[in-house]
Enzyme design. Structure first.
Site, PDB file in Angstrom:
ATOM      1  N   ASP A 183      -8.417 -56.026 -34.594  1.00  0.00           N
ATOM      2  CA  ASP A 183      -9.102 -56.515 -35.908  1.00  0.00           C
ATOM      3  C   ASP A 183      -8.741 -55.605 -36.927  1.00  0.00           C
ATOM      4  O   ASP A 183      -9.140 -54.496 -37.046  1.00  0.00           O
ATOM      5  CB  ASP A 183     -10.487 -56.945 -35.527  1.00  0.00           C
ATOM      6  CG  ASP A 183     -10.981 -58.054 -34.394  1.00  0.00           C
ATOM      7  OD1 ASP A 183     -10.455 -58.899 -34.972  1.00  0.00           O
ATOM      8  OD2 ASP A 183     -11.154 -57.816 -33.462  1.00  0.00           O
ATOM      9  N   ASP A 207      -5.432 -50.755 -32.341  1.00  0.00           N
ATOM     10  CA  ASP A 207      -6.756 -51.685 -32.530  1.00  0.00           C
ATOM     11  C   ASP A 207      -6.171 -53.219 -32.853  1.00  0.00           C
ATOM     12  O   ASP A 207      -4.865 -53.137 -33.216  1.00  0.00           O
ATOM     13  CB  ASP A 207      -7.496 -51.048 -33.530  1.00  0.00           C
ATOM     14  CG  ASP A 207      -8.731 -51.712 -34.138  1.00  0.00           C
ATOM     15  OD1 ASP A 207      -9.481 -52.161 -32.942  1.00  0.00           O
ATOM     16  OD2 ASP A 207      -9.090 -52.110 -35.035  1.00  0.00           O
TER      17      ASP A 207
END
Length: 229
Positions: free
Chosen positions: A15, A13
């Site tokens: 953020d 991922d």
């Protein structure tokens, strides 16, 4: 004998996991809410993490009863993101881990809910780092990604774009958000969670492994080359 299954591919991922952007999202959202006297709470925020931009806009305007449309919200948000996102900095341990895996020949990619436009703003000062990944999937912009996390499609699409087409069991996901953990598990992948300290412990229990920082990750637990220093 490790309790975890060996993997050959790692999906990150972005953020809150690679880049410290979540506080920037919070600031932008609260600035949009301020004229209407609304408070953007952590309880609401942690239900949104990992969703696509339009899904977030719909839920925020509905839950906080904002007198603007989701489309108007997105326009306001984009204006604020253009000022804030270039300030994005790396999370602790992210650079060391990614460079190690790349050097050791491990297949790595990014699966982020961010649109291409947001991704470009956030990574403008980190282009050399993000060039280390074999590919980037931008969930809010990608026509193959049918829904945001917790829907598993973003991770299945990401896995399908590796040249050797690994099975989900061969992929390890690194995530910070509860919705991302659900998506990875739904895709049939193991998932390491590095949650924000504010995330409820109840929302971390489904992860294959939970860490407080990427600096704690031991690749050899999943059959990956260990750090040598």
């Amino acid at each position: 004998m490790s309790a975890f299954k060996e993997v050959t591919h790692v999906i990150f991922d972005m953020d809150g996991l690679l880049l410290n952007t979540e506080h920037l999202y919070t600031r932008a959202t609260q600035e949009i809410c301020d004229p209407y006297g609304k408070k953007y709470t952590w309880e609401l925020k942690q239900t949104l993490m990992g969703m696509t931009g339009f899904e977030v806009a719909k839920k925020i305007t509905r839950e906080l009863d904002l007198p603007i449309s989701p489309e108007d919200y997105l326009k306001l948000a984009q204006e604020k993101y253009e000022k804030l996102f270039p300030q994005s900095e790396m999370m602790p341990g992210a650079e060391k881990l990614v460079r190690h895996l790349k050097k050791e020949g491990v297949h790595i990619a990014v699966a982020t809910s961010s649109s291409i436009e947001s991704y470009n703003l956030k990574t403008n000062h980190h282009k050399e780092f993000f060039a280390l990944f074999e590919h980037i999937v931008n969930g809010s912009s990608d026509p193959e990604v049918k829904a945001g996390k917790p829907d598993p499609s973003i991770f299945l699409v990401c896995a399908s774009r590796f040249a050797d087409k690994p099975s989900p069991e061969q992929c390890l996901v690194l995530e910070d958000a509860p919705n991302g953990v659900k998506a990875a598990l739904g895709a049939g992948m193991q998932v390491i969670m590095v949650p924000d300290p504010l995330v409820s412990k109840a929302l971390t229990q489904d992860a294959t492994l939970t860490l407080s920082s990427l600096e704690e990750f031991r690749p050899e637990l999943f059959g990956l080359p260990p750090f040598t220093s």
